[in-house]
Each structure stands twice: as C-alpha cells, then as structure tokens.
Design a protein around this motif. Structure first.
Motif, short mmCIF file in Angstrom:
data_model
loop_
_atom_site.label_atom_id
_atom_site.label_comp_id
_atom_site.label_asym_id
_atom_site.label_seq_id
_atom_site.Cartn_x
_atom_site.Cartn_y
_atom_site.Cartn_z
N VAL A 69 0.94 -1.29 0.12
CA VAL A 69 0.14 0.24 0.24
C VAL A 69 0.75 1.27 -0.39
O VAL A 69 1.84 1.12 0.43
N VAL A 70 0.74 1.62 -0.50
CA VAL A 70 1.46 2.96 -1.23
C VAL A 70 1.46 4.03 -0.96
O VAL A 70 1.72 5.70 -0.32
N ALA A 71 -0.08 4.54 -0.91
CA ALA A 71 -0.63 5.74 0.05
C ALA A 71 -2.23 5.40 -0.07
O ALA A 71 -2.53 4.18 -0.23
N GLU A 72 -2.88 6.68 0.58
CA GLU A 72 -4.61 6.44 0.96
C GLU A 72 -5.14 7.64 0.82
O GLU A 72 -4.16 8.41 1.41
N ALA A 73 -5.90 7.92 0.45
CA ALA A 73 -7.18 8.87 0.41
C ALA A 73 -8.63 8.96 0.90
O ALA A 73 -8.73 7.78 0.71
N SER A 74 -8.62 10.01 1.30
CA SER A 74 -10.61 9.87 2.16
C SER A 74 -11.43 10.60 1.23
O SER A 74 -12.40 10.57 2.10
N ASP A 75 -11.19 10.51 0.23
CA ASP A 75 -12.14 11.00 -0.51
C ASP A 75 -11.43 10.93 -2.46
O ASP A 75 -10.47 10.67 -2.38
N GLY A 76 -12.37 11.08 -3.16
CA GLY A 76 -12.23 11.17 -4.50
C GLY A 76 -10.53 12.34 -5.23
O GLY A 76 -9.67 12.31 -5.74
N ASN A 77 -11.10 13.72 -4.56
CA ASN A 77 -9.68 14.48 -5.21
C ASN A 77 -8.72 13.91 -4.10
O ASN A 77 -7.46 14.26 -4.99
N GLU A 78 -8.53 14.16 -3.15
CA GLU A 78 -7.69 13.56 -2.66
C GLU A 78 -7.05 12.05 -3.64
O GLU A 78 -5.75 11.91 -3.65
N ALA A 79 -7.55 10.83 -3.37
CA ALA A 79 -7.11 9.98 -4.50
C ALA A 79 -6.48 10.54 -5.74
O ALA A 79 -5.19 10.56 -6.01
N LEU A 80 -7.46 11.63 -7.05
CA LEU A 80 -6.46 12.11 -7.79
C LEU A 80 -4.69 11.86 -7.45
O LEU A 80 -3.87 12.53 -7.75
N GLU A 81 -4.90 13.45 -5.99
CA GLU A 81 -3.80 13.58 -5.50
C GLU A 81 -2.33 12.69 -5.28
O GLU A 81 -1.40 12.89 -6.12
N MET A 82 -2.57 11.66 -4.40
CA MET A 82 -2.07 11.07 -4.08
C MET A 82 -1.93 9.90 -5.02
O MET A 82 -0.74 9.42 -5.49
N ALA A 83 -2.55 9.62 -6.43
CA ALA A 83 -2.16 8.72 -7.58
C ALA A 83 -1.01 9.33 -8.34
O ALA A 83 -0.40 8.95 -9.01
N ASP A 84 -1.50 10.89 -8.66
CA ASP A 84 -0.14 11.59 -9.56
C ASP A 84 0.94 11.84 -8.70
O ASP A 84 2.18 11.48 -9.63
N GLU A 85 1.38 11.38 -7.45
CA GLU A 85 2.32 11.43 -6.55
C GLU A 85 3.12 10.30 -6.78
O GLU A 85 3.95 10.33 -6.86
N VAL A 86 2.20 9.39 -6.31
CA VAL A 86 2.73 8.09 -6.28
C VAL A 86 2.91 7.24 -7.45
O VAL A 86 3.59 6.00 -7.15
N GLY A 87 2.12 6.95 -8.69
CA GLY A 87 1.48 6.28 -9.51
C GLY A 87 1.88 4.99 -9.54
O GLY A 87 2.07 4.03 -9.29
N PRO A 88 0.51 4.18 -8.69
CA PRO A 88 -0.22 2.81 -8.45
C PRO A 88 -0.40 2.64 -9.54
O PRO A 88 -0.72 2.91 -10.19
N ASP A 89 -0.29 1.26 -9.45
CA ASP A 89 -1.33 0.38 -9.97
C ASP A 89 -2.08 0.19 -10.42
O ASP A 89 -3.10 0.14 -10.81
N VAL A 90 -3.04 0.14 -8.93
CA VAL A 90 -3.91 -0.39 -8.24
C VAL A 90 -4.87 -0.21 -7.70
O VAL A 90 -3.87 0.34 -6.93
N VAL A 91 -5.78 0.74 -7.79
CA VAL A 91 -6.94 1.87 -6.86
C VAL A 91 -7.71 1.43 -5.96
O VAL A 91 -8.98 1.07 -7.51
N LEU A 92 -7.99 1.38 -5.12
CA LEU A 92 -8.87 0.76 -4.58
C LEU A 92 -10.26 1.74 -4.22
O LEU A 92 -9.23 2.56 -3.57
N MET A 93 -11.30 2.76 -5.13
CA MET A 93 -12.28 3.29 -5.23
C MET A 93 -12.98 2.97 -4.04
O MET A 93 -14.16 2.55 -4.93
N ASP A 94 -13.50 3.49 -2.97
CA ASP A 94 -15.02 3.35 -2.60
C ASP A 94 -15.89 4.21 -3.92
O ASP A 94 -15.15 5.58 -3.87
N VAL A 95 -16.94 3.85 -4.11
CA VAL A 95 -17.96 4.50 -4.39
C VAL A 95 -18.84 5.65 -3.93
O VAL A 95 -18.39 6.80 -4.75
#
Length: 125
Positions: free
Chosen positions: A29-55
C-alpha cells in the motif's frame, strides 16, 4: 510487487484493508486517500498500479474520480468498492473506466485476488 492506493472516507475501513493487504508479500500500500480529490492527488504523486476506490466518498465521489483518474493515468487499474451490489453504480463505474466492482464485506480474499489479477505481470515492475 503491486502498488496499491486505498481511497475510502472511512479511516477504520482503510486501516483494516491496509492490514489485510500488507499480509501479502506481493502487495504494498503506497498511499491512502479519504475522498476522490485526494485520491487523484495521491495517484499523481505515487503512481500506483491499482486504486481501490470507494464509490461513495465526500466531495468528488468515486465514480467521478475514476473517470478523471483514467483520463490522467490510463494504465492505472481502478477497482471500485461499495457496500452493496447496485446495478447503476456498477454500470457507471465500468463505463467510467473501472476494471471491476467489489462489494465491501465480501470475502477478503476477493479483494486480494482482484488486485493480483490486475497488477503488473511478475518480473515487469
């Protein structure tokens, strides 16, 4: 090694999921986010292979975040998570670029298996 970003507004659930995933030596697990905006920011920063995204996240929800994430990082796999099997959410999520829809509370092994199914081919990452 599959690099995973967890995106869910429930900190307790994220912690439980992190502990579950970290038991597997092929997942980090390379990062955690509490909402969609934070998920986008974190994905840009860490470049994950997979994002588990709560709807259902506050602000930018998981469906909208998935669409934006796939536009920014088309090679990232998004696996949607929700508390129920909701046909409209499933259709919208898959149409928005998600690879799979998983139900929270289902067998924990299903999440691990899905991550491995969509993660990088061993020896290529």
């Amino acid at each position: 090694m599959v690099r995973v970003l967890l995106a869910d507004d429930n900190a307790r659930f994220r912690g439980t999921l992190r502990r579950l995933l970290e038991r597997d030596p092929d997942i980090v697990v390379v990062a955690e986010a509490s909402d969609g905006n934070e998920a986008l920011e974190m994905a840009d920063e860490v470049g994950p292979d997979v994002v588990l995204m709560d709807v259902s996240t506050p602000g930018l929800d998981g469906l909208e975040a998935t669409f934006e994430l796939k536009a920014r990082l088309p090679d990232v796999t998004v696996l949607l998570l929700s508390v129920g099997d909701k046909e409209q959410e499933i259709e919208a999520g898959l149409a928005g670029g998600a690879s799979e829809y998983l139900v929270k509370g289902g067998p924990a092994g299903e999440i691990v298996d899905a991550i491995k199914r969509y993660g990088p081919v061993p020896g290529t990452a």
